[in-house]
Design a protein around this motif. Structure first.
Motif, PDB file in Angstrom:
ATOM      1  N   LEU A 237       0.852  -1.190   0.000  1.00  0.00           N
ATOM      2  CA  LEU A 237       0.000   0.000   0.000  1.00  0.00           C
ATOM      3  C   LEU A 237       0.886   1.237   0.000  1.00  0.00           C
ATOM      4  O   LEU A 237       1.716   1.428   0.903  1.00  0.00           O
ATOM      5  N   LEU A 238       0.724   2.070  -1.009  1.00  0.00           N
ATOM      6  CA  LEU A 238       1.510   3.283  -1.147  1.00  0.00           C
ATOM      7  C   LEU A 238       0.587   4.492  -1.120  1.00  0.00           C
ATOM      8  O   LEU A 238      -0.587   4.405  -1.515  1.00  0.00           O
ATOM      9  N   SER A 239       1.117   5.617  -0.690  1.00  0.00           N
ATOM     10  CA  SER A 239       0.365   6.860  -0.666  1.00  0.00           C
ATOM     11  C   SER A 239       1.190   7.937  -1.340  1.00  0.00           C
ATOM     12  O   SER A 239       2.427   7.975  -1.197  1.00  0.00           O
ATOM     13  N   ALA A 240       0.509   8.810  -2.083  1.00  0.00           N
ATOM     14  CA  ALA A 240       1.220   9.842  -2.832  1.00  0.00           C
ATOM     15  C   ALA A 240       1.828  10.900  -1.930  1.00  0.00           C
ATOM     16  O   ALA A 240       2.827  11.524  -2.289  1.00  0.00           O
ATOM     17  N   ASN A 241       1.260  11.145  -0.759  1.00  0.00           N
ATOM     18  CA  ASN A 241       1.767  12.188   0.131  1.00  0.00           C
ATOM     19  C   ASN A 241       2.490  11.618   1.348  1.00  0.00           C
ATOM     20  O   ASN A 241       2.748  12.344   2.298  1.00  0.00           O
ATOM     21  N   ARG A 242       2.840  10.327   1.345  1.00  0.00           N
ATOM     22  CA  ARG A 242       3.583   9.716   2.439  1.00  0.00           C
ATOM     23  C   ARG A 242       4.758   8.921   1.880  1.00  0.00           C
ATOM     24  O   ARG A 242       4.632   8.230   0.882  1.00  0.00           O
ATOM     25  N   LYS A 243       5.885   9.034   2.559  1.00  0.00           N
ATOM     26  CA  LYS A 243       7.096   8.355   2.113  1.00  0.00           C
ATOM     27  C   LYS A 243       7.271   7.032   2.849  1.00  0.00           C
ATOM     28  O   LYS A 243       8.295   6.805   3.517  1.00  0.00           O
ATOM     29  N   ARG A 244       6.291   6.172   2.736  1.00  0.00           N
ATOM     30  CA  ARG A 244       6.392   4.864   3.360  1.00  0.00           C
ATOM     31  C   ARG A 244       5.517   3.866   2.609  1.00  0.00           C
ATOM     32  O   ARG A 244       4.593   4.249   1.894  1.00  0.00           O
ATOM     33  N   VAL A 245       5.832   2.604   2.805  1.00  0.00           N
ATOM     34  CA  VAL A 245       5.089   1.522   2.161  1.00  0.00           C
ATOM     35  C   VAL A 245       4.622   0.556   3.238  1.00  0.00           C
ATOM     36  O   VAL A 245       5.401   0.170   4.123  1.00  0.00           O
ATOM     37  N   ILE A 246       3.359   0.185   3.194  1.00  0.00           N
ATOM     38  CA  ILE A 246       2.783  -0.775   4.128  1.00  0.00           C
ATOM     39  C   ILE A 246       2.459  -2.055   3.366  1.00  0.00           C
ATOM     40  O   ILE A 246       1.787  -2.008   2.331  1.00  0.00           O
ATOM     41  N   VAL A 247       2.925  -3.164   3.869  1.00  0.00           N
ATOM     42  CA  VAL A 247       2.698  -4.462   3.232  1.00  0.00           C
ATOM     43  C   VAL A 247       1.660  -5.227   4.033  1.00  0.00           C
ATOM     44  O   VAL A 247       1.796  -5.391   5.253  1.00  0.00           O
ATOM     45  N   GLU A 248       0.625  -5.671   3.354  1.00  0.00           N
ATOM     46  CA  GLU A 248      -0.401  -6.517   3.954  1.00  0.00           C
ATOM     47  C   GLU A 248      -0.482  -7.816   3.166  1.00  0.00           C
ATOM     48  O   GLU A 248      -0.245  -7.840   1.965  1.00  0.00           O
ATOM     49  N   GLY A 249      -0.856  -8.886   3.867  1.00  0.00           N
ATOM     50  CA  GLY A 249      -1.005 -10.161   3.187  1.00  0.00           C
ATOM     51  C   GLY A 249      -0.502 -11.311   4.025  1.00  0.00           C
ATOM     52  O   GLY A 249      -0.289 -11.175   5.233  1.00  0.00           O
ATOM     53  N   PRO A 250      -0.280 -12.447   3.401  1.00  0.00           N
ATOM     54  CA  PRO A 250       0.065 -13.656   4.159  1.00  0.00           C
ATOM     55  C   PRO A 250       1.542 -13.731   4.521  1.00  0.00           C
ATOM     56  O   PRO A 250       2.403 -13.170   3.845  1.00  0.00           O
ATOM     57  N   VAL A 251       1.809 -14.439   5.585  1.00  0.00           N
ATOM     58  CA  VAL A 251       3.155 -14.863   5.951  1.00  0.00           C
ATOM     59  C   VAL A 251       3.182 -16.374   5.739  1.00  0.00           C
ATOM     60  O   VAL A 251       2.410 -17.107   6.354  1.00  0.00           O
ATOM     61  N   CYS A 252       4.034 -16.846   4.864  1.00  0.00           N
ATOM     62  CA  CYS A 252       3.955 -18.254   4.499  1.00  0.00           C
ATOM     63  C   CYS A 252       5.336 -18.830   4.263  1.00  0.00           C
ATOM     64  O   CYS A 252       6.309 -18.108   4.068  1.00  0.00           O
ATOM     65  N   GLU A 253       5.386 -20.136   4.300  1.00  0.00           N
ATOM     66  CA  GLU A 253       6.575 -20.905   3.982  1.00  0.00           C
ATOM     67  C   GLU A 253       6.299 -21.651   2.690  1.00  0.00           C
ATOM     68  O   GLU A 253       5.424 -22.504   2.634  1.00  0.00           O
ATOM     69  N   SER A 254       7.047 -21.312   1.668  1.00  0.00           N
ATOM     70  CA  SER A 254       6.761 -21.793   0.324  1.00  0.00           C
ATOM     71  C   SER A 254       5.359 -21.318  -0.057  1.00  0.00           C
ATOM     72  O   SER A 254       5.117 -20.129  -0.132  1.00  0.00           O
ATOM     73  N   SER A 255       4.404 -22.208  -0.246  1.00  0.00           N
ATOM     74  CA  SER A 255       3.036 -21.802  -0.577  1.00  0.00           C
ATOM     75  C   SER A 255       2.057 -22.029   0.569  1.00  0.00           C
ATOM     76  O   SER A 255       0.856 -21.810   0.397  1.00  0.00           O
ATOM     77  N   GLN A 256       2.544 -22.449   1.737  1.00  0.00           N
ATOM     78  CA  GLN A 256       1.686 -22.697   2.897  1.00  0.00           C
ATOM     79  C   GLN A 256       1.576 -21.431   3.739  1.00  0.00           C
ATOM     80  O   GLN A 256       2.580 -20.856   4.153  1.00  0.00           O
ATOM     81  N   VAL A 257       0.343 -20.990   3.985  1.00  0.00           N
ATOM     82  CA  VAL A 257       0.092 -19.770   4.745  1.00  0.00           C
ATOM     83  C   VAL A 257       0.233 -20.076   6.237  1.00  0.00           C
ATOM     84  O   VAL A 257      -0.437 -20.959   6.768  1.00  0.00           O
ATOM     85  N   LEU A 258       1.127 -19.312   6.910  1.00  0.00           N
ATOM     86  CA  LEU A 258       1.359 -19.483   8.339  1.00  0.00           C
ATOM     87  C   LEU A 258       0.749 -18.364   9.172  1.00  0.00           C
ATOM     88  O   LEU A 258       0.408 -18.573  10.336  1.00  0.00           O
TER      89      LEU A 258
END
Length: 347
Positions: A237-258
């Motif tokens: 997730l990026l914003s035009a007026n903010r100098k940071r990036v937020i990552v959302e989503g799974p934490v997984c090992e290979s293709s297995q969601v942990l």
């Protein structure tokens, strides 16, 4: 006596002509039935030096190249030639005896990708973002179906319809007339309309909700074609007026969601984390054939709120949830850029 000799000579000439014509006709008739490439009747005769030289440079059998879905179209031609090993003499001498069934097994058709895009009515950048999304989807190999859902407006009906027709994409445009006070309610209504359309027509493919602010790596669409039931991936997730990036989503090992990368949780007692609407995809048959995936055929409220049902199913069936990309689930292939507008662009 002279007349008799003349008549005999004439009959002999005619007999010779008829016999010669008959022999030529019979030879030509049976030669037509001889298979091409086989040794003919005249192969036993001695060949001249010119014929032997021609036989030495006869073309070798050509193997038809088969298409693989994971191959990249933009690979340079020189690199493919350098990596291809030169055939040995034994391979050149042996004919290729591959059957048609074996060739067909190697060619696997691509699965349909169904991209659902809701259009926010009050978004002042919607026409520009629609064109940008269309240019992105045009680079995706077919088959792909683009479902665009927007509110019916006399001022915009001509511009959006004309633009969609000029894209060259396979698309379906769904309009609605209801008014909503909440932006979230309007977006959920648009997604429900798209899901009902998919369910009604039993469109078989992988469904992905693509917002107009999404930016894609083209390999993303090749990855989601491999989804069997549900798939998920990280989104930046990026914003035009903010100098940071937020990552959302799974934490997984290979293709297995942990686990899950979470920006915030509203309720600490909540056991199921919220999932971004663009960070998962699913097999469309879960809508019109749920028993195939072990779900009850009739669930109360499914027809009225399909998007809520899909989110619930995605979070419940963790065993069927596949992290993408399969080799490295932490790789980001999707970014969402929020533009500074008066109306906040919702997820």
């Amino acid at each position: 006596m002279g007349s008799l000799e003349r008549s005999k000579k004439k009959t002999q000439v005619w007999k010779k002509a008829v016999i010669h014509f008959s022999l030529c006709f019979v030879m030509g008739f049976f030669t037509g039935f001889a298979p091409a490439g086989k040794a003919s009747f005249f192969s036993n005769f001695e060949t001249t030096p010119s014929t032997t030289s021609k036989s030495q440079i006869s073309p070798q059998p050509f193997e038809n190249s088969t298409y693989t879905p994971n191959s990249r179209v933009d690979k340079p031609l020189n690199s493919s030639q350098e990596q291809t090993p030169a055939p040995s003499k034994s391979q050149e001498s042996e004919p290729e005896n591959r059957s048609l069934s074996e060739t067909e097994d190697e060619v696997t058709p691509r699965r349909l990708v169904i991209v659902v895009t809701p259009v926010i009515t009050k978004d002042r950048y919607k026409n520009v973002l629609l064109r940008r999304m269309a240019n992105t989807l045009r680079l995706v190999p077919p088959p792909l179906l683009w479902i665009v859902v927007e509110k019916h407006a006399e001022a915009d009906v001509n511009s959006s319809s004309t633009m969609l027709r000029k894209t060259g994409l396979m698309y379906r445009r769904i309009v609605f007339k209801e008014n909503f006070t909440s932006l979230e309610s309007e977006l959920d209504h648009q997604r429900n309309l798209a899901l009902r359309h998919i369910e009604h027509h039993k469109l078989s493919g992988i469904v992905h909700f693509a917002g107009l602010n999404n930016i894609y790596d083209l390999d993303f669409f090749d990855e989601i074609r491999d989804i069997e039931v549900f798939g998920t991936w990280p989104i930046a997730l990026l914003s035009a007026n903010r100098k940071r990036v937020i990552v959302e989503g799974p934490v997984c090992e290979s293709s297995q969601v942990l686990g899950w990368h979470l920006r915030k949780i509203n309720n600490e007692t909540e056991t199921k984390p919220p999932v971004h609407i663009s960070s998962f995809a699913f097999n469309s048959s879960i809508l019109w054939d749920p028993e195939r995936w072990g779900r009850p055929s009739s669930v109360e409220g499914t027809k009225q709120d399909s998007i809520k049902y899909v989110k619930q199913v995605v979070l419940e069936d963790d065993t069927k949830l596949k992290g993408l990309p399969a080799q490295d689930c932490s790789k980001v292939m999707l970014w969402r850029l929020n533009f500074p507008t008066r109306t906040r662009l919702s997820t």
